[in-house]
Design an enzyme around this catalytic site. Structure first.
Site, PDB file in Angstrom:
ATOM      1  N   ASP A 102       0.829  -1.202   0.000  1.00 46.98           N
ATOM      2  CA  ASP A 102       0.000   0.000   0.000  1.00 46.98           C
ATOM      3  C   ASP A 102       0.863   1.251   0.000  1.00 46.98           C
ATOM      4  OD1 ASP A 102      -1.997   1.847   0.229  1.00 46.98           O
ATOM      5  OD2 ASP A 102      -2.650   1.250   2.229  1.00 46.98           O
ATOM      6  N   ASP A 314      -1.558   5.302  -5.869  1.00 48.99           N
ATOM      7  CA  ASP A 314      -1.896   4.498  -4.697  1.00 48.99           C
ATOM      8  C   ASP A 314      -2.093   3.045  -5.113  1.00 48.99           C
ATOM      9  OD1 ASP A 314      -2.736   3.476  -2.293  1.00 48.99           O
ATOM     10  OD2 ASP A 314      -4.559   4.665  -2.155  1.00 48.99           O
TER      11      ASP A 314
END
Length: 444
Positions: A102, A314
């Protein structure tokens, strides 16, 4: 994390925190390069490894067999569905842990349990009692009462005078437990220093998180890694088949053909309520569909005085999210080209309303390629056959949602629009690189 067909997970994907302010201190460049196995397959029980068993597990065998060279370039693979899940050896001796890769969050955390848990632990969770390098942070530690603004994790003192944390995501999903120190073992002779991790005893996800943003407690910052990259393969809908991609820590042998854009950085003193200064913010310029440049001012993709409009990369978000001004222009063009085919009144996950019941390949051909445009002519090209995402039930949606319905008015480029692209985060040089590739067959 990834946007799935479950509406309750929609905002879990949007896994970064606003309201944090800190300029990350970049670390000295290292030439070592690592690659680790990732998977998004269902978790299977992993027994903790004994000190003499590390070479008996195929994933660890890959790591250790390449460690004799002083210049590491360890190649492995990951399986991709909606999230990128890395399997890392943590502790002494190492226990294999699955963690969502992440780039939108800071704190890394793993699933933890003791030998006598109150309830059955998640599969492949970490047993602290089996690791000689495990250390729980006490309440007296400065980290448990942070005085710097980049790490706003709520912490309390538990009944054992240990530092307890609660990590909540925007949709109400959470992880909580103790803050700890633990090592990662890349090879028998190469381990990280003790890293600050969350040791979750309660959570709403069976996997952990590998936080990769610019924060001082992210994995790259703590492990002194200033370059990493991954290549997300194209999705497949064939039952039982998941494509394979690659992930590097350190130098990537493919980087000579990458094209780079400079990251936008923000000083610690520049406090804006809707800005995440620890995200990988890139200078997006526009969007094209089917060769037509949409009428979106470049300023829409830059943070305004309040921080809204920031554009970031992201890996933890599946879909891409756009602020209303950009989303509306994209939707207008989709309606102009294929409006009669749109699924009226249907909103996927509460954020995406460009969805269709018809033949996805035909609709993709009508729309054409979608291009995200950056400075210096750098582009991410989404080929027409990958413009629509299969969301189940025979429905396909343009893989874009409205970020303002998440309560976070920013532009986020998710992993769905990173398929068949090398994405490299070169922290030492403050830049992000992109390179088109066939990530399913990749690469070195």
């Amino acid at each position: 994390m990834a946007l799935s067909s479950s509406v309750s997970l929609c905002m879990l994907l949007f896994s970064f925190f606003f309201f944090t302010c800190f300029s990350a201190k970049l670390l000295n460049h290292k030439n070592d390069s690592f690659s680790f196995p990732l998977t998004s397959l269902p978790l299977s029980t992993t027994k903790p490894l004994s000190s003499n068993s590390k070479n008996n597990h195929p994933q660890l065998r890959t790591l250790y067999s390449s460690s004799s060279s002083s210049s590491y370039n360890i190649k492995s693979s990951f399986k991709y569905s909606m999230a990128l899940v890395v399997t890392l050896p943590i502790g002494t001796p190492p226990q294999l842990q699955q963690m969502v890769l992440d780039t939108g969050s800071q704190l890394s955390w793993i699933q933890c349990h003791n030998k006598t848990p109150k309830r059955p632990p998640p599969a492949a969770s970490f047993d602290p009692s089996l690791s000689s390098s495990f250390y729980v942070i006490p309440c007296t530690h400065p980290l448990c009462k942070p005085r710097v603004p980049d790490f706003t994790l709520p912490t309390t003192c538990d009944q054992n005078r240990l530092c307890h944390y609660s990590y909540f995501y925007a949709d109400g999903t959470y992880a909580e437990g103790n803050l700890v120190r633990e090592k990662l073992a890349f090879s028998p002779s190469q381990t990280t220093p003790p890293l600050i991790l969350g040791c979750a005893t309660q959570s709403s996800d069976a996997r952990g998180i590998l936080g990769m943003n610019l924060g001082r407690l992210s994995f790259p910052s703590q492990a002194k890694i200033t370059k990493f990259s991954y290549c997300v393969p194209t999705r497949q809908t064939r039952p039982g088949y998941l494509p394979t991609g690659s992930f590097y820590l350190g130098n990537n042998p493919n980087s000579a053909r990458f094209r780079y854009v400079s990251m936008l950085t923000f000083p610690q003193s520049q406090r804006m309520p809707n800005l995440d200064p620890l995200a990988y913010t890139v200078p997006m310029q526009g969007i094209s569909i089917g060769g037509k440049k949409l009428n979106i001012p470049p300023s829409v993709f830059r943070p305004n005085a309040g921080g809204s409009g920031q554009t970031m990369i992201d890996s933890g978000s599946e879909f891409t999210f756009l602020v209303d001004e950009a989303y509306d222009r994209v939707r207008e063009e989709v309606i102009r080209v294929v409006g009669p085919r749109i699924k009226k009144g249907y909103v996927y996950g509460g954020v995406a309303d460009m969805c269709f019941d018809g033949n996805a390949m035909e609709i993709g051909r009508l729309l054409g390629d979608m291009v995200f445009e950056f400075e210096k002519g750098v582009e991410i090209v989404i080929r027409k056959e990958r413009v629509l995402a299969d969301v189940g039930g025979g429905v396909h949606c343009v893989g874009i949602g409205r970020s303002e319905r998440l309560g976070a008015p920013s532009n986020i480029i998710g992993n769905f629009h990173q398929q068949n692209v090398w994405v490299e985060f070169d922290l030492a040089n403050h830049r992000v690189g992109f390179g088109e590739a066939d990530c399913s067959r990749s690469t070195k």
